[in-house]
Design a protein around this motif. Structure first.
Motif, PDB file in Angstrom:
ATOM      1  N   TRP A   1       0.798  -1.122  -0.062  1.00 38.68           N
ATOM      2  CA  TRP A   1       0.102   0.048  -0.163  1.00 38.68           C
ATOM      3  C   TRP A   1       0.829   1.157   0.126  1.00 38.68           C
ATOM      4  O   TRP A   1       1.789   1.354   0.730  1.00 38.68           O
TER       5      TRP A   1
ATOM      6  N   GLU B   1      -7.975   1.519  -3.310  1.00 38.75           N
ATOM      7  CA  GLU B   1      -7.661   0.073  -3.093  1.00 38.75           C
ATOM      8  C   GLU B   1      -8.566  -0.762  -3.604  1.00 38.75           C
ATOM      9  O   GLU B   1      -9.691  -0.496  -3.859  1.00 38.75           O
TER      10      GLU B   1
ATOM     11  N   GLU C   1      -1.430  -1.356  -4.072  1.00 41.56           N
ATOM     12  CA  GLU C   1      -2.741  -0.667  -3.651  1.00 41.56           C
ATOM     13  C   GLU C   1      -2.340   1.106  -3.624  1.00 41.56           C
ATOM     14  O   GLU C   1      -1.315   1.121  -2.609  1.00 41.56           O
TER      15      GLU C   1
END
Length: 554
Positions: free
Chosen positions: A51, A89, A84
């Motif tokens: 992420w 996301e 992500e």
């Protein structure tokens, strides 16, 4: 679903994030998330996500992608990896953090145990999503409001939930979960919550307080665009071979076959809104790192939308969406040894005069993935009240419930709805339950499955979803209370301070049920056992002293 493991890039090293901080992602950092599922049969299944916060340093983002690939190698190259981006996301990633992910401004520090800052920052969020909640912060301004979405205004002393008149029941229910999450995590459970209905002005003090924060009430434009509208981008599907130098060489378009993918190479499949990087089993870790960098460079050079998802697949772990872009992707071939053994068994039966027929695969009943998310609402006439997580496996025989189960499908989340009708529920509640379920399904996209089940007639799949289910006597709805009052029937609703008898049943730990029964049944059971034992003693050749002793024991 299993709890994921999370690491944060801090000072160019990986730092494990404690479980108490799961779901809290700082915008100035990059993270690695490993989710492991242990199925009842077969090996563990791993998904790796990295992420990237909007304010993360480029060196941290690059390190996160490298470490994700090294983690995949350490697990035997059997993971699927996802990139992500904050605010964009994938639904799979968001499903790990119920009810939502709300990024926190700033940089993570493993030494701090609380949020920095002396003043509470007022922020405004909007909730959107068909299966999971996408949270996006929008400017604290009247112009951010519209009639189609649900908004949360979080202030120091109160949380306001504004529901657009065109928003769906599903979105409103999810937004309530988010409000509860913010209340518990940002306010320590100590703050007021106010619900504001779009277009309804009844002199409520909460309504006046809400609009005063925007400088007073003013109509919201009807054509206000949603902040979640996406640009469509659907070019022709293209397949590229990624060289050792990180260059992309186009090898095919439209008509693609699996034979084009060689086990010692890496490829990029450009599908427009999503990009896949396929890594052959014989490719090295260094080749895979070059492929990841090449894919990210490709996105930047093409000036592709930031919403383009990037997924990394290892040979043998291709997703259904990826396979769908190839013509006649071969199905998994059963082992030759199994084929030979099955043939020999069939031959033996035929020799004995039996006609052997094989059941087609499509006729075999298969259960859905029971590692999903469960939500339960109690029906109270025209009202629906969602049950807390700890209470959603406790149903009352005099009530009706709406059950929503969301689970991972082949290429998207799937939804299954049940209207559970208690055996002693009233007709008004039963009609309302079916109506509420149909309304919830109509507000959703996709093709959710819905079913009506009556207590004592539940399918096996219903119990597998709940895993542990307790059914109490009585009910909590207004309709049930009114019915027993009119009939002059005593209220037998379960109360924790009263003695209760339960019958426990089930075929495995994954479908156990505890059903409350009349306490008098226990006395009848004991009397029946004593009677049978007495008859047994009389028939047995026992001494008189033994019979006397056993009679005294009973």
């Amino acid at each position: 679903m299993s709890i994921p493991e999370i690491w944060c890039i801090e000072n160019l090293r990986l730092v494990r994030v404690p479980k108490s901080s799961h779901g809290k992602f700082y915008t100035g950092n990059a993270y690695i998330v490993l989710n492991t599922v242990l199925p009842k049969i077969g090996p563990a299944q791993h998904d790796v996500h990295y992420w990237l916060g909007n304010d993360a340093k480029e060196v941290d983002s690059a390190l996160a992608s490298d470490k994700a690939l090294e983690l995949d190698a350490a697990l035997g190259s059997c993971t699927v990896q996802y990139r992500e981006l904050q605010g964009l996301e994938t639904e799979k990633f968001l499903s790990y953090f119920r009810p939502c992910v709300i990024p926190v401004e700033g940089v993570y520090s493993s030494l701090e145990g609380h949020l920095n800052g002396e003043t509470y920052k007022v922020n405004m969020l909007t909730c959107k999503g068909d299966h999971v909640v996408h949270i996006k912060e929008v400017p604290f301004s009247r112009s951010s409001l519209n009639h189609d979405d649900v908004f949360i205004l979080d202030t120091a002393s109160k949380i306001f939930l504004f529901s657009g008149c065109n928003s769906s029941i599903q979105e409103r229910a999810k937004a309530l979960d988010v409000v509860q999450y913010i209340k518990e995590n940002r306010h320590g459970g100590k703050c007021d919550v106010a619900t504001i209905e779009d277009g309804k002005f009844v002199g409520d003090s909460d309504v006046g307080e809400f609009w005063s924060l925007f400088g007073g009430f003013a109509p919201i434009p009807r054509d206000s665009p949603s902040s979640f509208q996406k640009k469509s981008y659907n070019p022709a599907v293209k397949l590229f071979w990624i060289t050792m130098e990180g260059k992309l060489c186009q090898t095919g378009t439209h008509s693609l076959t699996k034979k084009m993918l060689e086990a010692d190479k890496c490829y990029l499949l450009d599908c427009g809104t999503e990009i896949f990087v396929w890594m052959g089993r014989k490719s090295s870790v260094s080749e895979r790192k070059i492929s990841i960098s090449a894919a990210e460079d490709f996105l930047r050079s093409q000036d592709r939308s930031t919403g383009t998802h990037l997924t990394f697949l290892t040979e043998g772990l291709e997703s259904a969406i990826f396979r769908s872009y190839f013509d006649n992707w071969p199905q998994k071939v059963e082992a030759k040894l199994y084929e030979e053994g099955r043939g020999k068994v069939a031959a033996i039966f035929k020799q004995q005069g039996y006609d052997v027929k094989e059941i087609p695969e499509e006729d075999c009943n298969t259960f859905i993935n029971c590692r999903g998310t469960l939500k339960v609402w109690r029906v109270n006439g025209d009202e629906l009240s969602i049950l807390p997580v700890l209470e959603q496996t406790k149903l009352f025989s005099g009530d009706c419930y709406i059950v929503q189960f969301t689970y991972a499908g082949d290429d998207r989340d799937e939804n299954l709805f049940y209207a559970w009708l208690g055996r002693r529920s009233v007709n008004e509640d039963r009609k309302a339950a079916i109506s509420h379920m149909n309304a919830a399904v109509d507000s959703m996209k996709g093709d959710p499955v819905l079913a009506q089940v009556v207590e004592d007639k539940e399918p096996d799949q219903f119990f597998l979803i709940f895993q542990t289910l307790i059914i109490f006597k009585g009910g909590m709805s207004k309709g049930y209370k009114q019915f027993i009052a009119e009939k002059g029937i005593g209220d037998e609703t379960y109360h924790e301070k009263k003695t209760a008898l339960f019958r426990v049943q089930g075929t495995s730990p994954s479908n156990m049920q505890a059903i409350q029964v009349d306490a008098v049944s226990l006395i009848k059971l004991i009397c029946l056992i004593v009677t049978h034992l007495t008859l047994l003693f009389e028939r047995c050749n026992l001494s008189s002293s033994t019979k006397t002793f056993l009679s005294l024991m009973l």
